[in-house]
Design an enzyme around this catalytic site. Sequence first.
Site, PDB file in Angstrom:
ATOM      1  N   LYS A  75       0.876  -1.178   0.000  1.00 19.95           N
ATOM      2  CA  LYS A  75       0.000   0.000   0.000  1.00 19.95           C
ATOM      3  C   LYS A  75       0.913   1.227   0.000  1.00 19.95           C
ATOM      4  O   LYS A  75       1.663   1.443   0.951  1.00 19.95           O
ATOM      5  CB  LYS A  75      -0.890  -0.022   1.243  1.00 19.95           C
ATOM      6  CG  LYS A  75      -1.901   1.104   1.281  1.00 19.95           C
ATOM      7  CD  LYS A  75      -2.891   0.891   2.421  1.00 19.95           C
ATOM      8  CE  LYS A  75      -3.731   2.139   2.626  1.00 19.95           C
ATOM      9  NZ  LYS A  75      -3.720   2.592   4.024  1.00 19.95           N
ATOM     10  N   HIS A 100      -4.700   2.268  14.587  1.00 20.19           N
ATOM     11  CA  HIS A 100      -5.064   0.876  14.282  1.00 20.19           C
ATOM     12  C   HIS A 100      -3.883  -0.034  14.597  1.00 20.19           C
ATOM     13  O   HIS A 100      -2.757   0.429  14.746  1.00 20.19           O
ATOM     14  CB  HIS A 100      -5.427   0.730  12.797  1.00 20.19           C
ATOM     15  CG  HIS A 100      -4.260   0.983  11.878  1.00 20.19           C
ATOM     16  ND1 HIS A 100      -3.787   2.248  11.590  1.00 20.19           N
ATOM     17  CD2 HIS A 100      -3.436   0.132  11.222  1.00 20.19           C
ATOM     18  CE1 HIS A 100      -2.738   2.173  10.786  1.00 20.19           C
ATOM     19  NE2 HIS A 100      -2.493   0.886  10.554  1.00 20.19           N
ATOM     20  N   ASP A 145      -2.029  -3.432  12.776  1.00 18.23           N
ATOM     21  CA  ASP A 145      -2.059  -4.145  11.497  1.00 18.23           C
ATOM     22  C   ASP A 145      -2.500  -5.579  11.748  1.00 18.23           C
ATOM     23  O   ASP A 145      -2.085  -6.202  12.726  1.00 18.23           O
ATOM     24  CB  ASP A 145      -0.675  -4.133  10.848  1.00 18.23           C
ATOM     25  CG  ASP A 145      -0.277  -2.750  10.339  1.00 18.23           C
ATOM     26  OD1 ASP A 145      -1.136  -1.850  10.324  1.00 18.23           O
ATOM     27  OD2 ASP A 145       0.894  -2.585   9.955  1.00 18.23           O
ATOM     28  N   HIS A 179      -0.888   2.142  16.130  1.00 18.73           N
ATOM     29  CA  HIS A 179      -0.144   3.220  15.492  1.00 18.73           C
ATOM     30  C   HIS A 179      -1.057   4.048  14.590  1.00 18.73           C
ATOM     31  O   HIS A 179      -2.175   3.643  14.291  1.00 18.73           O
ATOM     32  CB  HIS A 179       1.061   2.668  14.723  1.00 18.73           C
ATOM     33  CG  HIS A 179       0.704   1.654  13.676  1.00 18.73           C
ATOM     34  ND1 HIS A 179       0.383   0.343  13.966  1.00 18.73           N
ATOM     35  CD2 HIS A 179       0.605   1.752  12.327  1.00 18.73           C
ATOM     36  CE1 HIS A 179       0.127  -0.317  12.855  1.00 18.73           C
ATOM     37  NE2 HIS A 179       0.239   0.519  11.841  1.00 18.73           N
TER      38      HIS A 179
HETATM   39  O1  LIG Z   1       2.386   5.783   6.732  1.00 20.10           O
HETATM   40  C1  LIG Z   1       2.815   5.142   7.691  1.00 20.10           C
HETATM   41  O2  LIG Z   1       3.938   5.346   8.161  1.00 20.10           O
HETATM   42  C2  LIG Z   1       1.978   4.084   8.356  1.00 20.10           C
HETATM   43  C3  LIG Z   1       0.896   3.539   7.482  1.00 20.10           C
HETATM   44  C4  LIG Z   1       0.127   2.437   8.134  1.00 20.10           C
HETATM   45  O3  LIG Z   1       0.143   2.257   9.327  1.00 20.10           O
HETATM   46  C5  LIG Z   1      -0.666   1.517   7.315  1.00 20.10           C
HETATM   47  O4  LIG Z   1      -0.792   1.744   6.089  1.00 20.10           O
HETATM   48  O5  LIG Z   1      -1.184   0.518   7.887  1.00 20.10           O
HETATM   49 FE   LIG Z   2      -0.548   0.229   9.875  1.00 16.00          FE
END
Ligand SMILES: O=C(O)CCC(=O)C(=O)O
Ligand SMILES: [Fe+2]
Length: 381
Positions: A242, A261, A263, A317
Amino acid sequence: MPTQVTVTPPMAAAPKVPEPPQVAAAEQAAMVPRVESLASSGIQYIPKEYVRTEEERNSISDVFEEEKKYDEGPQIPVVDLKGIYSEDEEEREKCREELKNASMEWGVMHLVNHGIPEDLLTRLKEAGKAFFDQPIEEKEKFANDQASGKIAGYGSKLANTACGQLEWEDYFFHLIFPEDKRDMSIWPKTPTGYTDATSEYARRLRGLVTKVLSELSLGLGLEEGRLEEEVGGMDDLIMQMKINYYPKCPQPELALGVEAHTDVSALTFILHNMVPGLQVYIGGKWVTAKCVPGSIIMHIGDTLEILSNGKYKSILHRGLVNKEKVRISWAVFCEPPKEKIVLKPLQELLTESEPATFPPRTFAQHLQHKLFKKTQEALSN
Ligand SMILES: O=C(O)CCC(=O)C(=O)O
Ligand SMILES: [Fe+2]
């Protein structure tokens, strides 16, 4: 997005939001739902859907100021992986111990000397940036269609909670490994180097995943290949990338790029364009990730937290945005197959005094469960 199910930590009262001028309904409806187009339209006030709750706003501060703070308590650990490639068993053990401790205490770390060549990381980042540098119309050709379940491609978050809350980001999402499961028709054709750089990164990162899972298995006293096998092995572990694109935000103190959230993955690897934004919630505080040159940030996700019966932590995070610089991050989620494997704490780790703290669930059931909890929370707010 399957990778984002939000959990809100407890927070105190927040300052009042200044009232934005009213936007006519017709004008609102005509707005293109890409955050990038909103940001470049010159608005001074963000639409109310992007304004976070009072509790969240209270904890949002200037990310550049936050990143500068070195004396404000514990920081995300830096783990040097040089030792895991060593012939010397003592070196390997020392490195394993560091990886294990960081995974148990933080569940997130900066990996240095990870073995992935710096010029490959540069090529990957240049390709992703060049894709996003194209006009929006060009990117729309790759638009996903979440309503019909086609989540791969170019997208922005659709309001999926009762309160209709949105995030200040657009993204590009697609499967990058195993190679036989990729859908090349949705991979960007421009810039021309995108496919090569992304494929090569996927292959190299897959090698690193095996290495890290081996060390994390040994760290729990398990056989070396155990965690790799439990998350699907070479054939079934899925890697999805992503690319998060966070445009400049006129009111960064009111918005979030990615809401809080954990992961759902086994492991997540994050690269970024050296603009700070990532924060992790630990000890009742949000800690801002420093920009560590050449490093890859690694998160332990829910899947490893479940398999390890909570020994390895999946940390909450989120991503802050700012007024001055576009932030781009490349997150790769390494996930077990959705239905094939029932995730549950590994038997060898359980004792009478340490029984299983997670019920058995497939990955799909775990996603469903988090979504259900999130909906309930939103409804009760
Ligand atoms: O952009 C970021 O550093 C974290 C992105 C994130 O936590 C995610 O895409 O699950
Ligand atoms: Fe994340």
